[in-house]
Design a protein around this motif. Structure first.
Motif, PDB file in Angstrom:
ATOM      1  N   VAL A  28      -4.648  -6.929  -9.114  1.00  0.00           N
ATOM      2  CA  VAL A  28      -3.321  -6.421  -9.462  1.00  0.00           C
ATOM      3  C   VAL A  28      -3.308  -4.899  -9.429  1.00  0.00           C
ATOM      4  O   VAL A  28      -2.380  -4.271  -8.898  1.00  0.00           O
ATOM      5  N   LEU A  29      -4.333  -4.277  -9.973  1.00  0.00           N
ATOM      6  CA  LEU A  29      -4.392  -2.812  -9.980  1.00  0.00           C
ATOM      7  C   LEU A  29      -4.477  -2.237  -8.574  1.00  0.00           C
ATOM      8  O   LEU A  29      -3.804  -1.259  -8.248  1.00  0.00           O
ATOM      9  N   LEU A  31      -3.474  -3.638  -5.757  1.00  0.00           N
ATOM     10  CA  LEU A  31      -2.217  -3.856  -5.038  1.00  0.00           C
ATOM     11  C   LEU A  31      -1.127  -2.903  -5.508  1.00  0.00           C
ATOM     12  O   LEU A  31      -0.350  -2.399  -4.705  1.00  0.00           O
ATOM     13  N   ARG A  32      -1.058  -2.631  -6.798  1.00  0.00           N
ATOM     14  CA  ARG A  32      -0.061  -1.678  -7.299  1.00  0.00           C
ATOM     15  C   ARG A  32      -0.331  -0.288  -6.754  1.00  0.00           C
ATOM     16  O   ARG A  32       0.575   0.409  -6.319  1.00  0.00           O
ATOM     17  N   ARG A  33      -1.595   0.134  -6.799  1.00  0.00           N
ATOM     18  CA  ARG A  33      -1.946   1.464  -6.307  1.00  0.00           C
ATOM     19  C   ARG A  33      -1.668   1.563  -4.814  1.00  0.00           C
ATOM     20  O   ARG A  33      -1.149   2.571  -4.330  1.00  0.00           O
ATOM     21  N   ARG A  35       0.572  -0.098  -3.088  1.00  0.00           N
ATOM     22  CA  ARG A  35       2.003  -0.077  -2.847  1.00  0.00           C
ATOM     23  C   ARG A  35       2.579   1.311  -3.111  1.00  0.00           C
ATOM     24  O   ARG A  35       3.421   1.803  -2.371  1.00  0.00           O
ATOM     25  N   GLU A  36       2.123   1.963  -4.173  1.00  0.00           N
ATOM     26  CA  GLU A  36       2.604   3.314  -4.486  1.00  0.00           C
ATOM     27  C   GLU A  36       2.191   4.305  -3.397  1.00  0.00           C
ATOM     28  O   GLU A  36       2.992   5.120  -2.955  1.00  0.00           O
ATOM     29  N   ARG A  37       0.952   4.216  -2.966  1.00  0.00           N
ATOM     30  CA  ARG A  37       0.478   5.118  -1.907  1.00  0.00           C
ATOM     31  C   ARG A  37       1.216   4.872  -0.602  1.00  0.00           C
ATOM     32  O   ARG A  37       1.540   5.800   0.127  1.00  0.00           O
TER      33      ARG A  37
END
Length: 84
Positions: A28-29, A31-33, A35-37
């Motif tokens: 999860v971490l 994938l979130r990072r 997506r933001e990048r």
């Protein structure tokens, strides 16, 4: 502790559950990072390896039909049941 389960089986299952939970949190971490990048990168950097896209399509092609071809096409349309 159930009588038919050994201590090693119980410890192994506990270990697998903990590893699975840690893997899920890590996924999860990441994938979130990612997506933001990706959102930040997409906003300011177009892909330089790909050619630019045209804003208009290719020119239209058309062919004049003879009267016999036009009649044959009209018959085909009637047979297929497409009314205009």
């Amino acid at each position: 502790m159930p009588a038919h389960v050994s201590l090693y089986q119980l410890l192994g299952m506990t270990f697998l559950v903990l590893v699975t939970v840690a893997w899920g949190i890590g996924l999860v971490l990441v994938l979130r990072r990612g997506r933001e990048r990706a959102a930040l990168w997409r906003a300011g950097h177009p892909l330089s390896a790909l050619p630019g896209q045209r804003q208009v399509g290719p020119p239209r092609e058309s062919v004049e039909l003879s009267p016999a071809e036009r009649d044959a096409f009209a018959l085909l349309v009637r047979r297929l049941g497409v009314d205009r």
